[in-house]
Design an enzyme around this catalytic site. Structure first.
Site, PDB file in Angstrom:
ATOM      1  N   LYS A  97       0.392   4.514   6.852  1.00 52.69           N
ATOM      2  CA  LYS A  97      -0.177   5.343   5.785  1.00 52.69           C
ATOM      3  C   LYS A  97       0.438   6.738   5.834  1.00 52.69           C
ATOM      4  CE  LYS A  97      -3.344   2.299   4.661  1.00 52.69           C
ATOM      5  NZ  LYS A  97      -2.667   1.265   3.918  1.00 52.69           N
ATOM      6  N   SER A  99       0.802  -1.216   0.000  1.00 50.77           N
ATOM      7  CA  SER A  99       0.000   0.000   0.000  1.00 50.77           C
ATOM      8  C   SER A  99       0.840   1.274   0.000  1.00 50.77           C
ATOM      9  CB  SER A  99      -0.954   0.000   1.185  1.00 50.77           C
ATOM     10  OG  SER A  99      -0.267   0.270   2.371  1.00 50.77           O
TER      11      SER A  99
END
Lengths: 174, 159
Positions: A88, A40
């Site tokens: 993230k 990701s």
């Protein structure tokens, strides 16, 4: 003789207890290292994918007051699964207006005490675009350095991906 | 002289660090004492009650429906809230206030819990900000310490 052995055992046990508690506190409060899995955050982390996982240093001291900047790479407890920690990039802080990528609303105003997180690899990232703004209370740490593999040793700079980030309020009206 | 002062200082710093670490581990992994404020949990917990909250159940995912928990507020991480768990993930909960005629229901999403205060008329809880992530839960209140006449474990939700 027996007394001496007894004293040694006691010193050993107290040493272990002190060591474990000091280490636990340091890991909880100061810093720890972790292995990043998944795609990701490509291309910032794990650029090659596969089994070549990056190891990052997590700075916990710098987020003790929940202060982060836009562009920082942070780890949070997953809102979907309390056992999971996810890594993230912070795109927007509270009050920012975000143009979303595939969320149910096209524009989102980040509410108080929340931030907007996105993975760098938009195609394969479970992030705020699927579950909305994330509560700042879930923040665990800021990823500050890549420390392994050695040829990728570097600081992780706070940088927003091109065309991402909060919109100006004029744009909203235009 | 100088050496003995230095040695004493280092020893003092060492003791301080060690006991600080002990305190951190105890508060983080065993439990902590909490002074409650606010009316939202009346009559189970009233203003200025002191309770003991243990930290292991949330870590082991042992929180059950009906437990009273301490959690970080979803809208301000520096504030803690004290509420009762009404629904776990997948449960169907009632989102309307008790006086409404039309009942609205919703399902609690994965990894979230539904919290409500016992004082339904005066409580800011999941009926206002929605379900909160499980990972915001800090501890489960297991013992009331003060005032002394109500010392002991906490009662079920009043009906």
């Amino acid at each position: 003789m027996a007394q001496q052995a007894w004293r040694k055992i006691r010193m050993l046990v107290s040493g272990i207890i002190v060591g474990v508690s000091v280490l636990t506190t340091a890991i909880d409060r100061l810093a720890s290292v972790t292995l990043v899995t998944g795609r990701s955050m490509q291309p910032s982390l794990n650029p090659e994918g596969g089994s070549n996982c990056d190891v990052v240093l997590l700075n916990k001291w710098s987020v003790r007051n929940y202060e982060v900047q836009r562009g920082d790479v942070v780890t949070v407890m997953s809102p979907k699964n309390p056992q999971d920690e996810i890594i993230k990039r912070v795109i927007g802080l509270e009050g920012d207006l975000i143009r979303t990528l595939g969320y149910k609303n096209r524009l989102v105003r980040v509410p108080d005490g929340h931030f907007w997180l996105e993975g760098d690899h938009h195609g394969s990232s479970m992030d705020s675009n699927s579950y909305g703004p994330v509560s700042v209370g879930l923040l665990q740490s800021r990823a500050s350095h890549i420390i392994w593999p050695p040829n990728r040793l570097q600081r992780i700079a706070a940088s927003l991906p091109p065309n991402r980030g909060p919109l100006d309020d004029e744009e909203e009206e235009g | 002289m100088f050496r003995s002062v230095l040695g004493k200082t280092l020893g003092f710093v060492g003791y301080t660090v060690t006991y600080g670490c002990f305190a951190h581990c105890a508060f983080e992994y065993i439990g902590e004492f909490v002074l409650c404020s606010g009316p939202s949990m009346e009559p189970t917990i009233v203003n200025h009650d002191i309770v003991f909250s243990e930290r292991m159940s949330p870590r082991l995912c042992k929180i059950q429906k009906g437990d009273i928990i301490i959690a970080k507020s979803p809208s301000n991480p520096n504030i803690n809230i004290c509420k009762r768990v009404i629904g776990l993930e997948g449960d169907k909960v009632c989102t309307s206030s008790p006086s409404d005629l039309l009942k609205a229901h919703t399902y609690v999403p994965n990894g979230h819990v539904w919290l409500e205060g016992d004082n339904l008329k005066n409580s800011t809880d999941s009926r206002i900000y929605g379900p909160i992530p499980y990972a915001l839960i800090r501890g489960r209140i297991c013992l009331k310490l003060w005032p002394l006449h109500s010392f002991g474990s906490l009662s079920e939700r009043p009906t």
